[in-house]
Write an enzyme that holds these catalytic residues in place. Sequence first.
Site, PDB file in Angstrom:
ATOM      1  N   ASP A 107       0.848  -1.193   0.000  1.00  0.00           N
ATOM      2  CA  ASP A 107       0.000   0.000   0.000  1.00  0.00           C
ATOM      3  C   ASP A 107       0.887   1.248   0.000  1.00  0.00           C
ATOM      4  OD1 ASP A 107      -3.058   0.767   0.560  1.00  0.00           O
ATOM      5  OD2 ASP A 107      -1.845   2.013   1.893  1.00  0.00           O
ATOM      6  N   HIS A 272      -7.065  -7.096   0.969  1.00  0.00           N
ATOM      7  CA  HIS A 272      -5.997  -6.122   0.776  1.00  0.00           C
ATOM      8  C   HIS A 272      -4.830  -6.358   1.735  1.00  0.00           C
ATOM      9  CE1 HIS A 272      -4.100  -2.254   0.024  1.00  0.00           C
ATOM     10  NE2 HIS A 272      -4.263  -1.883   1.283  1.00  0.00           N
TER      11      HIS A 272
END
Length: 292
Positions: A107, A272
């Site tokens: 991320d 994620h």
Amino acid sequence: MTPAIAGFDYRRVLVADGVSLNAAVAGSGTPIVLLHGFPQTHLMWRHVAADLAADHTVICPDLRGYGASDKPAESGGATYAKRTMAADIVALARALGHERFALAGHDRGALVAFRAALDHPETITHLAALDVLPTLDMWEVMRGTSAAVGFHLYLMAQPPGLPEQMIAACPDAFFGHFLDIWTNDPRAIPADVRAAYLDACRDAVPSIVADYRASAGIDVDHDRADRDAGHRLRMPVTVLQQDWGAALGFDAAALWSAWAPDLRHGTVTCGHFMAEEAPADIARTLRDLLAR
């Protein structure tokens, strides 16, 4: 007590004028630095780091502006530019005795890792990026109603003042929202770790917003300059992503291939937060990268 990565030593390392990073360090062997994402801290790597430390030196810092690392006040876009944050990581590794090292990011950390690999190709031996596109590509594919999934990107891109005020008014609801909707298996983030993430984010609203604001400005400028100059990643690169391309209408592998000639790209079925939901898979992927 704030959770820690078992078996790791914690250090504060000066990396720039007035900025020290909190870092967990363990193991011996060829070094790899693991960079966390949003809305997390270095703790997201706890399982993967413990695995890799069996035969590598593993360094897990909190990024500038996050966790227990320093949070300088935003003074123009450069304070939280990924170029600045990448320089922090190079300085951290050097202070710990490593002139060359592998780098993996998730991320936000993957954006820092990407910039480090472009700016310091002689230093970064291998690069792994988990669940992102490069900043410039990300903005170019976000369009229409599908862009609503990235509402936080647009909120934190606004000038200083309003986004900080809005998020600070209900930080647990804001940051907790992403921990909830981006996780396929809620058990992957146990209550004590979730609380640590929320505590850290609650204390870092201005710097987190500044990090995102930089990605809507100076980071785009840096990426565009590199793309226009034809700069590409020189090291072996591995990218793992959820299949956002299918959902939002872009070819993620093709976008990454334009930056990385030596690329292995794959998609995952976990959420994620893949280093927490599928740590054995991520550790194996990083070992495969390091063997290239």
